[in-house]
Design an enzyme around this catalytic site. Sequence first.
Site, PDB file in Angstrom:
ATOM      1  CG  HIS A  15      12.372  15.347  31.236  1.00 50.32           C
ATOM      2  ND1 HIS A  15      12.453  16.242  32.266  1.00 50.32           N
ATOM      3  CD2 HIS A  15      11.562  14.347  31.657  1.00 50.32           C
ATOM      4  CE1 HIS A  15      11.733  15.792  33.282  1.00 50.32           C
ATOM      5  NE2 HIS A  15      11.184  14.649  32.931  1.00 50.32           N
ATOM      6  CG  ASP A  21      -9.899  10.357  17.262  1.00 51.30           C
ATOM      7  OD1 ASP A  21      -9.793  11.336  16.506  1.00 51.30           O
ATOM      8  OD2 ASP A  21     -10.661  10.366  18.252  1.00 51.30           O
ATOM      9  NE  ARG A  81     -14.223  19.162  20.028  1.00 53.86           N
ATOM     10  CZ  ARG A  81     -15.243  19.498  19.270  1.00 53.86           C
ATOM     11  NH1 ARG A  81     -16.457  19.527  19.771  1.00 53.86           N
ATOM     12  NH2 ARG A  81     -15.060  19.797  18.014  1.00 53.86           N
ATOM     13  CE1 TYR A 113     -14.786  13.850  23.666  1.00 54.15           C
ATOM     14  CE2 TYR A 113     -16.432  12.265  22.970  1.00 54.15           C
ATOM     15  CZ  TYR A 113     -16.074  13.557  23.287  1.00 54.15           C
ATOM     16  OH  TYR A 113     -17.006  14.551  23.237  1.00 54.15           O
ATOM     17  N   GLY A 114     -10.651   8.926  21.204  1.00 57.54           N
ATOM     18  CA  GLY A 114      -9.549   7.971  21.186  1.00 57.54           C
ATOM     19  C   GLY A 114      -8.210   8.656  20.977  1.00 57.54           C
ATOM     20  CG  ASN A 115      -7.900  12.076  20.193  1.00 56.12           C
ATOM     21  OD1 ASN A 115      -7.531  11.783  19.072  1.00 56.12           O
ATOM     22  ND2 ASN A 115      -9.126  12.541  20.441  1.00 56.12           N
TER      23      ASN A 115
END
Length: 153
Positions: A32, A40, A112, A134-136
């Site tokens: 948990h 990315d 970032r 920024y595809g994270n």
Amino acid sequence: MDSSPDERTTVLEGIHPLLTGELLLHLDRMGHSDAVVVADAHFPAWALGARVIDLPGTTTPAVVAAIRTVLPLDDAPGIDLMTSLDGDILDVQGLLMESAGTDVATTRFIERFAYYDRAKGAYLLVRTAETRTYGNALLRKGVVGRATREETA
């Protein structure tokens, strides 16, 4: 024989084809509030993570959607996204929120380098072939088996 996830023979019913045995093993071992980063192709996954799984040929929204078929999110914010340079919410980030079942109100945006620091503590990093910047997404595991609010209403 090299095959894509969609071309492989399915050996388990009800399991999304992007969820490999190795990925399922690690998702199961997470406790948990443990985190998994879906990263990315630009993300320094191997420099930051002790456990990294590469899923070539995939996008981050597709992997987040697959993971969410077996992993509930922790209480909001259950997902963290990296703040874009100008602070705008990018198309890929909108898709990540949609894939995770969240929205702007239940998503935390992190600068970032602070995001990299948070990613270092993640239980698992999954690197995709996503090329959009920024595809994270960092997802925190919720309690498995807990009824959703809709089920208890």
